[in-house]
Design a protein around this motif. Structure first.
Motif, mmCIF file in Angstrom:
data_model
loop_
_atom_site.group_PDB
_atom_site.id
_atom_site.type_symbol
_atom_site.label_atom_id
_atom_site.label_comp_id
_atom_site.label_asym_id
_atom_site.label_seq_id
_atom_site.Cartn_x
_atom_site.Cartn_y
_atom_site.Cartn_z
ATOM 1 N N HIS A 29 -47.131 -1.116 63.302
ATOM 2 C CA HIS A 29 -47.247 -2.385 62.509
ATOM 3 C C HIS A 29 -47.277 -3.667 63.548
ATOM 4 O O HIS A 29 -46.841 -3.643 64.415
ATOM 5 N N SER A 73 -55.354 10.298 61.198
ATOM 6 C CA SER A 73 -55.166 9.234 62.294
ATOM 7 C C SER A 73 -56.664 9.167 62.522
ATOM 8 O O SER A 73 -57.275 8.221 62.932
ATOM 9 N N MET A 108 -55.477 -1.943 58.662
ATOM 10 C CA MET A 108 -55.698 -0.813 57.930
ATOM 11 C C MET A 108 -56.104 -1.206 56.524
ATOM 12 O O MET A 108 -57.127 -0.488 55.869
ATOM 13 N N LEU A 113 -58.478 7.307 60.021
ATOM 14 C CA LEU A 113 -58.151 5.705 60.281
ATOM 15 C C LEU A 113 -58.984 5.160 61.375
ATOM 16 O O LEU A 113 -59.384 3.932 61.393
ATOM 17 N N THR A 130 -49.187 7.971 57.548
ATOM 18 C CA THR A 130 -48.965 7.740 58.952
ATOM 19 C C THR A 130 -48.072 6.781 59.080
ATOM 20 O O THR A 130 -47.503 5.984 58.218
ATOM 21 N N TRP A 167 -52.104 -3.235 61.072
ATOM 22 C CA TRP A 167 -51.574 -2.053 61.945
ATOM 23 C C TRP A 167 -52.485 -2.346 63.175
ATOM 24 O O TRP A 167 -53.755 -2.825 63.225
ATOM 25 N N SER A 185 -50.913 -0.368 52.852
ATOM 26 C CA SER A 185 -52.374 -0.948 53.036
ATOM 27 C C SER A 185 -52.466 -2.472 52.957
ATOM 28 O O SER A 185 -53.258 -2.875 53.279
ATOM 29 N N CYS A 232 -45.442 4.430 61.546
ATOM 30 C CA CYS A 232 -45.595 3.277 62.737
ATOM 31 C C CYS A 232 -44.553 3.928 63.989
ATOM 32 O O CYS A 232 -43.612 4.334 63.980
ATOM 33 N N ASN A 256 -43.837 4.303 57.157
ATOM 34 C CA ASN A 256 -45.040 4.739 56.658
ATOM 35 C C ASN A 256 -46.223 3.635 56.569
ATOM 36 O O ASN A 256 -45.591 2.408 56.600
ATOM 37 N N TYR A 257 -47.368 3.942 56.635
ATOM 38 C CA TYR A 257 -48.368 2.953 56.377
ATOM 39 C C TYR A 257 -48.367 2.204 55.158
ATOM 40 O O TYR A 257 -47.912 2.860 54.120
ATOM 41 N N HIS A 305 -53.926 7.856 54.343
ATOM 42 C CA HIS A 305 -53.224 7.073 55.209
ATOM 43 C C HIS A 305 -51.668 7.042 55.096
ATOM 44 O O HIS A 305 -50.967 6.503 55.754
ATOM 45 N N TRP A 342 -50.128 4.374 66.015
ATOM 46 C CA TRP A 342 -50.352 3.251 65.250
ATOM 47 C C TRP A 342 -49.033 2.561 65.169
ATOM 48 O O TRP A 342 -47.945 2.986 65.109
#
Length: 246
Positions: A217, A149, A170, A152, A191, A206, A202, A193, A199-200, A188, A215
């Protein structure tokens, strides 16, 4: 009592989809909709339960009247402890009971539809890949990726000024070096939400809460990239409701 539970799942994938929907509904109640959830858990009312549905919705209601119930019931009387504990401790307690209920429902379906040892293990592995409700609500899921994080926070603010830390997508925080891009995506990818627990990715926008540093969405907290540009200090719904409540 369970809304859309009548479409009973029969395969491992069906049960996991059912679990995932209920899981998202409970997380929504305890994070995004926490103010409404708090108000509905009035200790003056009768024993209440928190239900999550496969449709990713939630409800606070009286327990099912039939005995035994169609499926396992959630913890009874969550409203009675509301005013006797610190809010964060009460939410964490409800989250723990929510996790226990989700597992009991999933394995109820597993037993009902004769899952063998391999199916049960596969179901558990799929469930175990998701963060628990407790981890999302308490921020423990974020703590597990604290180092990621902070990376990030650094990479997503390269073109931002001091007070707008964490407002960029992100997906916009990329290195010129291709190898660096791949390493950053790996870092990342774990990571989560703070609202839905996913999950994150790309290609998604975010935003980071400036108070709890979780973090989210943009879609989960209804924040667009354009709106984020004008926010000096972003507070997630949970932090906003805590500060507003006397």
């Amino acid at each position: 009592m369970d809304g859309d539970a009548h479409c009973n799942p029969r395969t491992v994938e069906d049960v996991f989809r059912d679990f995932k929907g209920r899981h998202a509904g409970l997380i929504k109640a305890l994070t995004i909709d926490v103010e409404e959830f708090y108000q509905r858990c009035d200790p003056e009312k009768e024993n209440l339960c928190l239900y999550g549905f496969p449709s990713e919705q939630w409800d606070v209601n009286l327990p099912a009247e039939e005995v035994p119930p169609e499926i396992p019931e959630p913890a009874l009387g969550i409203n009675f402890a509301r005013d006797g504990m610190q809010e964060k401790d009460w939410l964490a307690l409800v989250a723990v009971h929510g996790d226990a209920w989700l597992l009991s429902v999933a394995y109820y379906f597993g037993a009902r539809f004769d899952f063998d040892k391999a199916d049960r293990k596969r179901l558990f592995d799929m469930i175990n890949d998701l963060p628990t409700i407790f981890e999302v609500v308490t921020g423990a899921a974020k703590k597990q990726v604290t180092d990621k994080s902070s990376v990030l926070n650094h990479s997503s603010t390269k073109s931002k000024s001091n007070s707008k830390t964490g407002k960029l997508s992100m997906g916009q925080a990329k290195d010129k070096n291709e190898e660096g891009d791949e390493e950053e995506e790996d870092e990342h990818s774990e990571t989560l939400c703070g609202a839905c627990g996913e999950n994150y990715a790309s290609d998604e926008f975010w935003i980071c809460c400036d108070l709890c540093e979780r973090w989210f969405h943009g879609n989960c907290v209804k924040i667009t990239p354009a709106r984020a540009e004008h926010i000096k200090q972003y507070k997630c719904p949970s932090c906003s409701s805590k500060r507003a409540r006397p």
